[in-house]
Design a protein around this motif. Sequence first.
Motif, PDB file in Angstrom:
ATOM      1  N   ALA A  34       0.882  -1.313  -0.148  1.00 43.43           N
ATOM      2  CA  ALA A  34      -0.044  -0.100  -0.014  1.00 43.43           C
ATOM      3  C   ALA A  34       0.944   1.329  -0.057  1.00 43.43           C
ATOM      4  O   ALA A  34       0.448   2.292  -0.773  1.00 43.43           O
ATOM      5  CB  ALA A  34      -0.803  -0.027   1.251  1.00 43.43           C
ATOM      6  N   SER A  35       1.810   1.216   0.794  1.00 45.55           N
ATOM      7  CA  SER A  35       2.931   2.455   0.760  1.00 45.55           C
ATOM      8  C   SER A  35       3.442   2.587  -0.671  1.00 45.55           C
ATOM      9  O   SER A  35       3.661   3.736  -0.977  1.00 45.55           O
ATOM     10  CB  SER A  35       3.797   2.178   1.857  1.00 45.55           C
ATOM     11  OG  SER A  35       4.811   3.279   1.860  1.00 45.55           O
ATOM     12  N   LEU A  36       4.008   1.479  -1.166  1.00 43.11           N
ATOM     13  CA  LEU A  36       4.666   1.695  -2.435  1.00 43.11           C
ATOM     14  C   LEU A  36       3.653   2.239  -3.257  1.00 43.11           C
ATOM     15  O   LEU A  36       4.035   3.150  -4.170  1.00 43.11           O
ATOM     16  CB  LEU A  36       5.242   0.154  -2.929  1.00 43.11           C
ATOM     17  CG  LEU A  36       5.789  -0.034  -4.168  1.00 43.11           C
ATOM     18  CD1 LEU A  36       6.904   0.923  -4.238  1.00 43.11           C
ATOM     19  CD2 LEU A  36       6.135  -1.374  -4.598  1.00 43.11           C
ATOM     20  N   SER A  37       2.449   1.712  -3.518  1.00 42.45           N
ATOM     21  CA  SER A  37       1.464   1.946  -4.655  1.00 42.45           C
ATOM     22  C   SER A  37       1.092   3.598  -4.216  1.00 42.45           C
ATOM     23  O   SER A  37       1.108   4.195  -5.286  1.00 42.45           O
ATOM     24  CB  SER A  37       0.279   1.182  -4.373  1.00 42.45           C
ATOM     25  OG  SER A  37       0.521  -0.054  -4.547  1.00 42.45           O
ATOM     26  N   THR A  38       0.994   4.043  -3.053  1.00 38.72           N
ATOM     27  CA  THR A  38       0.748   5.425  -2.893  1.00 38.72           C
ATOM     28  C   THR A  38       1.874   6.276  -3.154  1.00 38.72           C
ATOM     29  O   THR A  38       1.913   7.435  -3.931  1.00 38.72           O
ATOM     30  CB  THR A  38       0.536   5.599  -1.424  1.00 38.72           C
ATOM     31  OG1 THR A  38      -0.667   4.794  -0.868  1.00 38.72           O
ATOM     32  CG2 THR A  38       0.060   7.199  -0.892  1.00 38.72           C
ATOM     33  N   PHE A  89      -0.904  -4.973  -7.223  1.00 35.67           N
ATOM     34  CA  PHE A  89      -0.005  -3.837  -7.726  1.00 35.67           C
ATOM     35  C   PHE A  89      -0.802  -3.327  -9.208  1.00 35.67           C
ATOM     36  O   PHE A  89      -0.525  -2.368  -9.591  1.00 35.67           O
ATOM     37  CB  PHE A  89       1.290  -4.169  -7.982  1.00 35.67           C
ATOM     38  CG  PHE A  89       2.174  -3.295  -8.419  1.00 35.67           C
ATOM     39  CD1 PHE A  89       2.609  -2.364  -7.434  1.00 35.67           C
ATOM     40  CD2 PHE A  89       2.804  -3.266  -9.685  1.00 35.67           C
ATOM     41  CE1 PHE A  89       3.471  -1.291  -7.661  1.00 35.67           C
ATOM     42  CE2 PHE A  89       3.746  -2.407  -9.945  1.00 35.67           C
ATOM     43  CZ  PHE A  89       4.023  -1.246  -9.322  1.00 35.67           C
ATOM     44  N   HIS A  90      -1.013  -4.619  -9.955  1.00 32.72           N
ATOM     45  CA  HIS A  90      -1.533  -4.280 -11.262  1.00 32.72           C
ATOM     46  C   HIS A  90      -2.932  -3.258 -11.185  1.00 32.72           C
ATOM     47  O   HIS A  90      -2.905  -2.702 -12.030  1.00 32.72           O
ATOM     48  CB  HIS A  90      -1.776  -5.536 -12.235  1.00 32.72           C
ATOM     49  CG  HIS A  90      -2.358  -5.434 -13.085  1.00 32.72           C
ATOM     50  ND1 HIS A  90      -3.938  -5.644 -13.430  1.00 32.72           N
ATOM     51  CD2 HIS A  90      -2.126  -4.956 -14.602  1.00 32.72           C
ATOM     52  CE1 HIS A  90      -4.344  -5.490 -14.464  1.00 32.72           C
ATOM     53  NE2 HIS A  90      -3.453  -5.176 -15.401  1.00 32.72           N
ATOM     54  N   LYS A  91      -3.604  -3.633 -10.372  1.00 30.94           N
ATOM     55  CA  LYS A  91      -4.873  -3.057 -10.043  1.00 30.94           C
ATOM     56  C   LYS A  91      -4.692  -1.637  -9.811  1.00 30.94           C
ATOM     57  O   LYS A  91      -5.307  -0.647 -10.437  1.00 30.94           O
ATOM     58  CB  LYS A  91      -5.588  -3.668  -9.121  1.00 30.94           C
ATOM     59  CG  LYS A  91      -7.247  -3.200  -8.779  1.00 30.94           C
ATOM     60  CD  LYS A  91      -7.770  -3.853  -7.729  1.00 30.94           C
ATOM     61  CE  LYS A  91      -9.233  -3.030  -7.691  1.00 30.94           C
ATOM     62  NZ  LYS A  91      -9.924  -3.910  -6.274  1.00 30.94           N
ATOM     63  N   SER A  92      -3.811  -1.262  -9.049  1.00 32.01           N
ATOM     64  CA  SER A  92      -3.314   0.108  -8.517  1.00 32.01           C
ATOM     65  C   SER A  92      -2.814   0.907  -9.874  1.00 32.01           C
ATOM     66  O   SER A  92      -3.178   1.899 -10.081  1.00 32.01           O
ATOM     67  CB  SER A  92      -2.359   0.005  -7.560  1.00 32.01           C
ATOM     68  OG  SER A  92      -1.972   1.114  -7.318  1.00 32.01           O
TER      69      SER A  92
END
Length: 544
Positions: A327-331, A468-471
């Motif tokens: 979550a932190s990486l995606s943000t 990750f793909h969804k994000s």
Amino acid sequence: MTNLPKTIRENLHFLCAEIDGQLLQLEAFFKEPTIARARRILERAGYAHNLKARIHAACVRQLANTRKDNRKHLTLRSLELVATDLQRIANLARQSLRHVERIDAFATLLPERYPAVVRSVRKGVGKIENAFFDNDSKQAIEIGELQKKIETDYRKLFKAYTRDMGNPKLRPADIANSLLVANEFQRMGDSLNTISEALISANIGQAVNLERYFSLQSLKSDLEGAGGGLKIETIAETRSGSSVSALKNKKTEEVAAVFKDGEKSKVREERAGVKSWHEIYPGLAPKILSYEKRDQSAALLIEHLPGTTFEHIVLNGSEEICKKALASLSTTLKDVWKQTKTSEPAELGSMQQLAERLDEVRRIHPEFKDPATRFAGQKLPCLDELVAEANAREMKVSAPFSVYIHGDFNVDNIIYDPDENRIHFIDLHRSRYMDYVQDVSVFLVSNYRLQVRDRDTRHRIMRLCLDFHKSAKAFARKHGDDTFEFRLALGLARSFASSTRFIFDKQLSRRMWLRARYLIEQTIACKAGEEARLRLPMKEIFVD
């Protein structure tokens, strides 16, 4: 080195004395060439070989009971190198005499110049025992410095011999053999340099070459000036040839900084990448504490970042910490992409990259040389043909914008600090403005290719890839990137196929290779102009 067995110490002493004796005879031969002196050198080959073999055998017995991360392990390996190159010097001395035997006019050799060169080699051999058993890095460095003097002498001889090639009174064969003699002494200098590096490595407990040692000592002194002794531990060795080490406080074991060295151009790129990230998006990259360059190498002293790599979290962390890290990486990524987004279209170039790497892949996996075949009456093209066709399609489909990317977005280049819930990036020498699909595809495949067979971990990797793909897809949709999935298919194909050159596991490599072919076929099957309609079956791609 006092804890080494007596037999090793004695045999190294005998070997150094034997090589010095042979060199002394060689020095005398150049002053007054006689058959007897030459014979004494040529007939001593067996003794030096036996001494080296005894040292190697004793080291092997000791290594069997020594952990690889133990300093004694490196000491024994270094000793093997020292013994090997000492015998090599003896072999080169004999080989030089064989070249001399073929020279009719001895004066053509300029024999008066060689005693000084032999003395330089003897001087180096004479310092080996003290440098090794007394942990004397100063003497070890002096051995390596002798290589430069021998190289200078060799170049002077080379210049003289090549000048004599125009002299009609001299036989070309005599000049050619004289050059070969000089070359054997140049190689003795190389052996002294190898011995020097082995001795330094043993003394400091870290495998280094001379250039790396000087850089390490210089940068290390910057930290020690603030107080506290430091020790060095290897962290990693990269595929580009760079080495990464941790400088730790001897008492507390806390990491004070990270030392990275390698080819000057690579380190310079790393330095530039870190600087650019500080300017573009502060806080993601570590700080550079010091920079040192020497000859063709360079080194960085880098701030130690708290936390662990994303790879470690995926393989060893709890389910909760893994979700928080993702979550932190995606943000963080979405914010970076948003903040650095420009209106300049970006070319991905995945198929061109893959085409350039296929030969390297097939050197590791020759079974991937798949010629065109026929199945049920239909011709199936080979991967090379598919890549060429997909490349033509890819050149017509670009990202509608550019963002600043990491450039080598593998799971071991991402650091997550759970205490601060923050992401950091390392290994930034490939950072640039580019299609963000480059980082997305590399990250996804670097997760998939983790060589772990545990069922639960493989399921975790699949779920992580899907999330990750969804994000990333949500970001693409929000910013009007209609061909995201099409370009991602090609990016994934490139990463799946090219990554097999780092994996020897035949089953995993085969699965990755077939996925690459499937993805390329899907993009080719998509009609031109309808790239925005392509949808990837991500679960089927990343499930095992």
